[in-house]
Design an enzyme around this catalytic site. Structure first.
Site, PDB file in Angstrom:
ATOM      1  N   GLU A 166       0.831  -1.211   0.000  1.00 58.15           N
ATOM      2  CA  GLU A 166       0.000   0.000   0.000  1.00 58.15           C
ATOM      3  C   GLU A 166       0.863   1.257   0.000  1.00 58.15           C
ATOM      4  O   GLU A 166       0.551   2.248  -0.662  1.00 58.15           O
ATOM      5  CB  GLU A 166      -0.925   0.018   1.220  1.00 58.15           C
ATOM      6  CG  GLU A 166      -1.889  -1.154   1.311  1.00 58.15           C
ATOM      7  CD  GLU A 166      -1.289  -2.343   2.052  1.00 58.15           C
ATOM      8  OE1 GLU A 166      -0.085  -2.611   1.908  1.00 58.15           O
ATOM      9  OE2 GLU A 166      -2.038  -3.011   2.777  1.00 58.15           O
ATOM     10  N   CYS A 178      -2.303  -3.613   6.980  1.00 55.91           N
ATOM     11  CA  CYS A 178      -1.846  -3.793   8.362  1.00 55.91           C
ATOM     12  C   CYS A 178      -2.269  -2.601   9.210  1.00 55.91           C
ATOM     13  O   CYS A 178      -2.459  -1.485   8.718  1.00 55.91           O
ATOM     14  CB  CYS A 178      -0.343  -4.031   8.422  1.00 55.91           C
ATOM     15  SG  CYS A 178       0.652  -2.616   7.972  1.00 55.91           S
ATOM     16  N   ALA A 237      10.189 -34.759 -11.186  1.00 55.59           N
ATOM     17  CA  ALA A 237      10.510 -34.787 -12.618  1.00 55.59           C
ATOM     18  C   ALA A 237      10.738 -36.246 -12.962  1.00 55.59           C
ATOM     19  O   ALA A 237      11.717 -36.847 -12.500  1.00 55.59           O
ATOM     20  CB  ALA A 237      11.757 -33.962 -12.898  1.00 55.59           C
ATOM     21  N   LEU A 289      21.594 -25.812  -7.023  1.00 58.50           N
ATOM     22  CA  LEU A 289      20.256 -25.352  -6.620  1.00 58.50           C
ATOM     23  C   LEU A 289      20.103 -23.837  -6.651  1.00 58.50           C
ATOM     24  O   LEU A 289      19.253 -23.277  -5.965  1.00 58.50           O
ATOM     25  CB  LEU A 289      19.881 -25.881  -5.220  1.00 58.50           C
ATOM     26  CG  LEU A 289      19.784 -27.398  -5.081  1.00 58.50           C
ATOM     27  CD1 LEU A 289      19.464 -27.774  -3.642  1.00 58.50           C
ATOM     28  CD2 LEU A 289      18.715 -27.972  -6.000  1.00 58.50           C
ATOM     29  N   ARG A 318      19.213 -19.884 -11.907  1.00 56.91           N
ATOM     30  CA  ARG A 318      19.992 -19.314 -13.003  1.00 56.91           C
ATOM     31  C   ARG A 318      19.073 -18.782 -14.104  1.00 56.91           C
ATOM     32  O   ARG A 318      18.839 -19.417 -15.122  1.00 56.91           O
ATOM     33  CB  ARG A 318      20.967 -20.361 -13.530  1.00 56.91           C
ATOM     34  CG  ARG A 318      21.962 -20.779 -12.437  1.00 56.91           C
ATOM     35  CD  ARG A 318      23.020 -21.734 -12.916  1.00 56.91           C
ATOM     36  NE  ARG A 318      22.520 -23.043 -13.295  1.00 56.91           N
ATOM     37  CZ  ARG A 318      22.213 -24.009 -12.430  1.00 56.91           C
ATOM     38  NH1 ARG A 318      22.310 -23.794 -11.127  1.00 56.91           N
ATOM     39  NH2 ARG A 318      21.783 -25.182 -12.860  1.00 56.91           N
TER      40      ARG A 318
END
Ligand code: AOF
Ligand code: ZN
Length: 379
Positions: free
Chosen positions: A60, A83, A162, A212, A215
């Site tokens: 905001e 908030c 995968a 990990l 890239r």
């Protein structure tokens, strides 16, 4: 919160833009949610913002600053209740009041104890019209990591598998390069960038020696790399150690580990997270996730291997399951993507709901999810 009338359709369209904009910050705003905010006046967008990297400034504040005086008399669309606490730079509800916004549409109540309805209340008591609960289902999905961290005390877990068409991730020799093609592997880098951390078990860290890292070209985040290594036995010569300046490396370990390894990993700059042991000697995954949530992590991408995947599924800790499937058959002697779950009937299996299916190069991607009940955050 009360709902008198359904929102006009344009509210939902603007909220969808706010959700899309907020989503672009995912993976970089932890421990905070990636909120989106759009400011609209006379049917035109005059300001836009999302939570900035590290969690501040809030959406905001960015949107109000970009709108300037055009925020007067406008409608603000925010993907989470603004908030109400005075944090590092004032509350967002106050910002919207001071900017002269006349209507605020939000998607969800913020379960953070410092907010929890006070943001909406602050706006209403300043005479602003508030509609809460617009596109709330999409918002629950987008803020799932933050909601789980705040309400349940664990991050959201996305499990990536995968695999070959027959559900295998590697040959029995451990050879796995490559089951899926380059476009699918590239998409995994995009997925990494949308999570706060990437998690693997020690077996995968050792066998594949992955870095990990994320890239991708352009302005992308560097999710923390987390390894589950009960005895802290992973070699300091691995790629995860060599790339420690590119992205943080955290190792979750148990009580029974070599003090020399603790010293070496600490001096290399890894963050060591001491976790409880489970009944089978490995780490207690509930405790691991609890510790990571306490450190601020909201969204985790688990990239294997089969042992971690099996434990996460068995404990019902997987929120999203993303399957990359290749047109390849490796056979029953190859390594399964998930180990034994001891189901005696199909009904004992862990069922997920399909969100989407697509082609990625020569492979397919399917995204599955588990329903999440956050009724109390809806109007
Ligand atoms: C908003 N807009 O863009 C975000 C919100 O530690 P702080 O002071 O930055 O506050 C963090 C809390 O603020 C977080 O737990 C959540 O309740 C809320 N996040 N709120 O109005 C935002 N990111
Ligand atoms: Zn705020």
């Amino acid at each position: 919160m009360s709902r008198s009338m359904p929102p006009p359709p344009s509210d939902e369209l603007w909220m969808d833009s706010a959700l899309r904009h907020g989503r672009r910050g995912q993976g970089r705003t932890w421990p905070n949610p990636s909120v989106g905010c759009i400011i609209v006046r006379h049917g035109r967008m005059v300001g836009r913002g999302r939570t900035m990297p590290g969690g501040r400034p809030h959406a905001e504040a960015v949107a109000v600053a970009s709108a300037g005086i055009r925020a007067r008399g406008s409608t603000a669309y925010v993907t989470l209740e603004p908030c109400a606490h005075v944090g590092r730079s004032g509350s967002c509800a106050d910002r919207l009041v001071e900017a002269g916004v006349s209507r605020v549409v939000t998607a969800l109540k913020d379960p953070d104890q410092r907010v929890a309805g006070r943001g909406h209340q602050r706006l209403r008591s300043a005479g602003i019209e508030v509609f809460a609960g617009c596109s709330s289902e999409s918002a629950v999905r987008d803020h799932r990591g933050f909601l789980l961290k705040t309400v349940v005390g664990r991050p959201m877990v996305t499990l990536k598998l995968a695999m070959s068409l027959d559900g295998r991730v590697a040959c029995r020799t451990g050879h796995s390069k490559w089951v899926t093609g380059r476009p699918a592997r590239r998409l995994v880098h995009v997925m990494r960038s949308q999570h706060d951390a990437v998690l693997v078990g020690r077996g995968t860290a050792q066998a594949d020696d992955p870095s990990l890292t994320c890239r991708l070209s352009g302005d992308v985040g560097a999710p923390a790399r987390i390894v589950l290594d009960t005895r802290l036995g992973i070699s300091t010569g691995c790629k995860l150690a060599a790339s420690i300046d590119d992205a943080p490396l955290w190792i979750c370990h148990g009580t029974d580990c070599n003090p020399q390894a603790v010293r070496e990993w600490s001096s290399l700059g890894a963050r060591l997270v001491l976790c409880r042991h489970g009944p089978e000697g490995g780490l207690d995954l509930d405790d691991v996730l609890k510790k990571l949530a306490m450190l601020g992590i909201t969204r985790i991408l688990c990239e294997g291997g089969p042992r971690v995947a099996t434990s996460l599924i068995a404990k019902d800790l997987v929120d999203d399951l993303v399957g990359f499937t290749a047109g390849l058959v490796l056979g029953g002697d190859a390594m399964p993507s998930v180990g034994d779950l001891h189901c005696l009937q199909v009904g004992d299996g862990h069922r997920f709901n399909l969100l989407r299916v697509d082609y990625v190069g020569d492979d397919t991607i399917s995204v599955w999810t588990r329903p999440l009940d956050f009724h109390h955050l809806l109007p």
